[in-house]
Design a protein around this motif. Structure first.
Motif, PDB file in Angstrom:
ATOM      1  N   GLY A  28      -7.076  -8.443   8.860  1.00 25.86           N
ATOM      2  CA  GLY A  28      -8.346  -7.852   8.428  1.00 25.86           C
ATOM      3  C   GLY A  28      -8.127  -6.596   7.614  1.00 25.86           C
ATOM      4  O   GLY A  28      -8.772  -6.384   6.575  1.00 25.86           O
ATOM      5  N   GLU A  29      -7.197  -5.754   8.069  1.00 22.70           N
ATOM      6  CA  GLU A  29      -6.917  -4.512   7.341  1.00 22.70           C
ATOM      7  C   GLU A  29      -6.342  -4.801   5.954  1.00 22.70           C
ATOM      8  O   GLU A  29      -6.675  -4.126   4.975  1.00 22.70           O
ATOM      9  N   GLN A  30      -5.496  -5.835   5.876  1.00 22.95           N
ATOM     10  CA  GLN A  30      -4.890  -6.171   4.581  1.00 22.95           C
ATOM     11  C   GLN A  30      -5.934  -6.691   3.587  1.00 22.95           C
ATOM     12  O   GLN A  30      -5.924  -6.330   2.410  1.00 22.95           O
ATOM     13  N   ILE A  31      -6.847  -7.521   4.081  1.00 23.73           N
ATOM     14  CA  ILE A  31      -7.894  -8.070   3.205  1.00 23.73           C
ATOM     15  C   ILE A  31      -8.789  -6.940   2.700  1.00 23.73           C
ATOM     16  O   ILE A  31      -9.122  -6.867   1.507  1.00 23.73           O
ATOM     17  N   ALA A  32      -9.126  -5.997   3.598  1.00 19.85           N
ATOM     18  CA  ALA A  32      -9.959  -4.852   3.194  1.00 19.85           C
ATOM     19  C   ALA A  32      -9.222  -3.969   2.198  1.00 19.85           C
ATOM     20  O   ALA A  32      -9.799  -3.491   1.208  1.00 19.85           O
ATOM     21  N   SER A  33      -7.953  -3.745   2.425  1.00 16.53           N
ATOM     22  CA  SER A  33      -7.208  -2.840   1.550  1.00 16.53           C
ATOM     23  C   SER A  33      -6.974  -3.472   0.182  1.00 16.53           C
ATOM     24  O   SER A  33      -6.972  -2.773  -0.839  1.00 16.53           O
ATOM     25  N   ALA A  34      -6.838  -4.788   0.118  1.00 14.43           N
ATOM     26  CA  ALA A  34      -6.708  -5.472  -1.176  1.00 14.43           C
ATOM     27  C   ALA A  34      -8.007  -5.350  -1.975  1.00 14.43           C
ATOM     28  O   ALA A  34      -7.991  -5.093  -3.188  1.00 14.43           O
ATOM     29  N   ALA A  35      -9.138  -5.502  -1.283  1.00 14.59           N
ATOM     30  CA  ALA A  35     -10.445  -5.447  -1.966  1.00 14.59           C
ATOM     31  C   ALA A  35     -10.645  -4.095  -2.657  1.00 14.59           C
ATOM     32  O   ALA A  35     -11.225  -4.031  -3.746  1.00 14.59           O
ATOM     33  N   ALA A  51      -7.299   5.118  -0.805  1.00 15.93           N
ATOM     34  CA  ALA A  51      -8.311   4.432   0.012  1.00 15.93           C
ATOM     35  C   ALA A  51      -7.785   3.091   0.517  1.00 15.93           C
ATOM     36  O   ALA A  51      -8.089   2.666   1.636  1.00 15.93           O
ATOM     37  N   SER A  52      -6.977   2.431  -0.305  1.00 17.19           N
ATOM     38  CA  SER A  52      -6.408   1.134   0.060  1.00 17.19           C
ATOM     39  C   SER A  52      -5.442   1.277   1.241  1.00 17.19           C
ATOM     40  O   SER A  52      -5.511   0.505   2.212  1.00 17.19           O
ATOM     41  N   LEU A  53      -4.564   2.279   1.178  1.00 18.62           N
ATOM     42  CA  LEU A  53      -3.648   2.511   2.314  1.00 18.62           C
ATOM     43  C   LEU A  53      -4.434   2.923   3.557  1.00 18.62           C
ATOM     44  O   LEU A  53      -4.114   2.487   4.674  1.00 18.62           O
ATOM     45  N   ALA A  54      -5.479   3.723   3.365  1.00 15.28           N
ATOM     46  CA  ALA A  54      -6.257   4.212   4.514  1.00 15.28           C
ATOM     47  C   ALA A  54      -6.953   3.079   5.270  1.00 15.28           C
ATOM     48  O   ALA A  54      -7.336   3.241   6.432  1.00 15.28           O
ATOM     49  N   GLU A  87       0.816  -1.213   0.000  1.00 13.60           N
ATOM     50  CA  GLU A  87       0.000   0.000   0.000  1.00 13.60           C
ATOM     51  C   GLU A  87       0.849   1.262   0.000  1.00 13.60           C
ATOM     52  O   GLU A  87       0.339   2.346  -0.249  1.00 13.60           O
ATOM     53  N   TYR A  88       2.147   1.133   0.271  1.00 12.66           N
ATOM     54  CA  TYR A  88       3.028   2.310   0.207  1.00 12.66           C
ATOM     55  C   TYR A  88       3.566   2.474  -1.221  1.00 12.66           C
ATOM     56  O   TYR A  88       4.773   2.486  -1.442  1.00 12.66           O
ATOM     57  N   GLY A  89       2.669   2.546  -2.189  1.00  9.60           N
ATOM     58  CA  GLY A  89       3.084   2.833  -3.559  1.00  9.60           C
ATOM     59  C   GLY A  89       2.511   1.890  -4.596  1.00  9.60           C
ATOM     60  O   GLY A  89       1.814   2.302  -5.521  1.00  9.60           O
ATOM     61  N   VAL A 147      -6.088 -13.172  -1.029  1.00 10.80           N
ATOM     62  CA  VAL A 147      -5.040 -12.715  -0.098  1.00 10.80           C
ATOM     63  C   VAL A 147      -4.687 -13.894   0.799  1.00 10.80           C
ATOM     64  O   VAL A 147      -5.541 -14.410   1.521  1.00 10.80           O
ATOM     65  N   THR A 148      -3.424 -14.322   0.743  1.00  8.77           N
ATOM     66  CA  THR A 148      -2.978 -15.483   1.521  1.00  8.77           C
ATOM     67  C   THR A 148      -1.875 -15.058   2.485  1.00  8.77           C
ATOM     68  O   THR A 148      -1.034 -14.226   2.134  1.00  8.77           O
ATOM     69  N   PHE A 149      -1.896 -15.621   3.688  1.00  7.44           N
ATOM     70  CA  PHE A 149      -0.867 -15.328   4.694  1.00  7.44           C
ATOM     71  C   PHE A 149      -0.100 -16.612   4.986  1.00  7.44           C
ATOM     72  O   PHE A 149      -0.713 -17.632   5.307  1.00  7.44           O
ATOM     73  N   LEU A 150       1.237 -16.558   4.879  1.00 13.12           N
ATOM     74  CA  LEU A 150       2.034 -17.757   5.122  1.00 13.12           C
ATOM     75  C   LEU A 150       2.329 -17.962   6.607  1.00 13.12           C
ATOM     76  O   LEU A 150       2.654 -19.080   7.015  1.00 13.12           O
ATOM     77  N   GLY A 151       2.300 -16.883   7.394  1.00 15.02           N
ATOM     78  CA  GLY A 151       2.503 -17.035   8.830  1.00 15.02           C
ATOM     79  C   GLY A 151       3.944 -17.218   9.277  1.00 15.02           C
ATOM     80  O   GLY A 151       4.183 -17.742  10.370  1.00 15.02           O
TER      81      GLY A 151
END
Ligand SMILES: [Zn+2]
Length: 247
Positions: A69-76, A198-201, A26-28, A83-87
């Motif tokens: 949650g924030e990452q999934i929303a920002s991707a949408a 909006a995605s970064l926000a 989201e930073y660019g 959106v997958t998280f490897l952990g």
């Protein structure tokens, strides 16, 4: 006159963006993602960690839950619904075959022509030589390596023996966002920049921990300052720069 960026390639259908942390794209890079998904291209996100070490005031498990949650929303917001998280552990991602194995598995499954990642180099180019973090260096380098691993059926063969996965030698480029050695750029429309803002926000908890500005104002200010730095190298047009590696 500074060197001008070359336009990014356009003859591809699928991209996979692989970064260390929620917020890295989201930073660019998200403005370019918005441009691509608007044009009907498929873009998926793979996060190596859940970002649990990213907010000083939140305990790691709570931070991971909030930031996923924030990452999934920002991707949408920029048209990405995968959106997958490897952990892997935030802050101490280990370079090596375990990470390359995880990345190769997802590349073999998603079969992208373009991989996106974040600056793998030692420093950022912010006018000063700011030291980059170990997670970004490790993940960026592993993405460049895994692009080749995924195509070789003798590397991580257990993924293929298990059935389902096939080797994928179709990655043609790896594009590195935020690199101090950027060579190419993706032009972006005003609409794409607004979606990137909006995605970064959407990273509300993260932004609240580092700025007094409300999230949209913070994101708008950041994108304006990035545009000021990058547009002069793209004929004055808004763009997202990448260091592009070909295969
Ligand atoms: Zn990061």
């Amino acid at each position: 006159m500074t060197d001008q960026f070359t336009p990014m390639p356009t003859d591809w259908e699928r991209a996979l963006a692989i970064v260390a942390h929620p917020d890295d794209l989201e930073y660019g890079a998200a403005a370019a993602v918005a441009e691509w998904t608007d044009a009907g291209r498929d873009v998926a996100y793979l996060l190596v960690t859940r970002g649990e070490a990213g907010i000083d005031t939140l305990e790691p498990e709570e931070s991971a839950r909030v930031r996923e949650g924030e990452q999934i929303a920002s991707a949408a917001v920029v048209g990405v619904d995968s959106v997958t998280f490897l952990g892997h552990r935030d802050g101490v991602i280990e370079e090596g075959t375990a990470l390359r194995r995880d990345l190769a598995a997802v590349i073999r499954s998603h079969r992208p022509e373009l991989l996106i990642t974040l600056n793998h180099r030692e420093t950022w180019d912010w006018g000063t030589r700011a030291w980059n973090t170990p997670d970004h260096r490790v993940v960026g380098r592993a993405v460049l390596d895994a692009a080749g691993d995924a195509g070789n059926r003798w590397i991580f063969p257990e993924q293929l023996a298990a059935g389902g996965a096939r080797p994928w030698d179709g990655v043609r480029w790896v594009a590195v966002a935020g690199s101090p050695e950027a060579t190419h750029a993706q032009g972006v429309s005003e609409r794409s920049v607004e979606r990137a803002v909006a995605s970064l926000a959407e990273h509300r908890a993260y932004i609240a921990a580092l700025s007094d500005l409300e999230p949209v104002a913070y994101a708008r200010e950041l994108h304006a300052s990035m545009a000021e730095m990058t547009a002069p190298r793209f004929g004055g047009a808004p763009c997202v720069p990448f260091e592009l590696f070909t295969r």
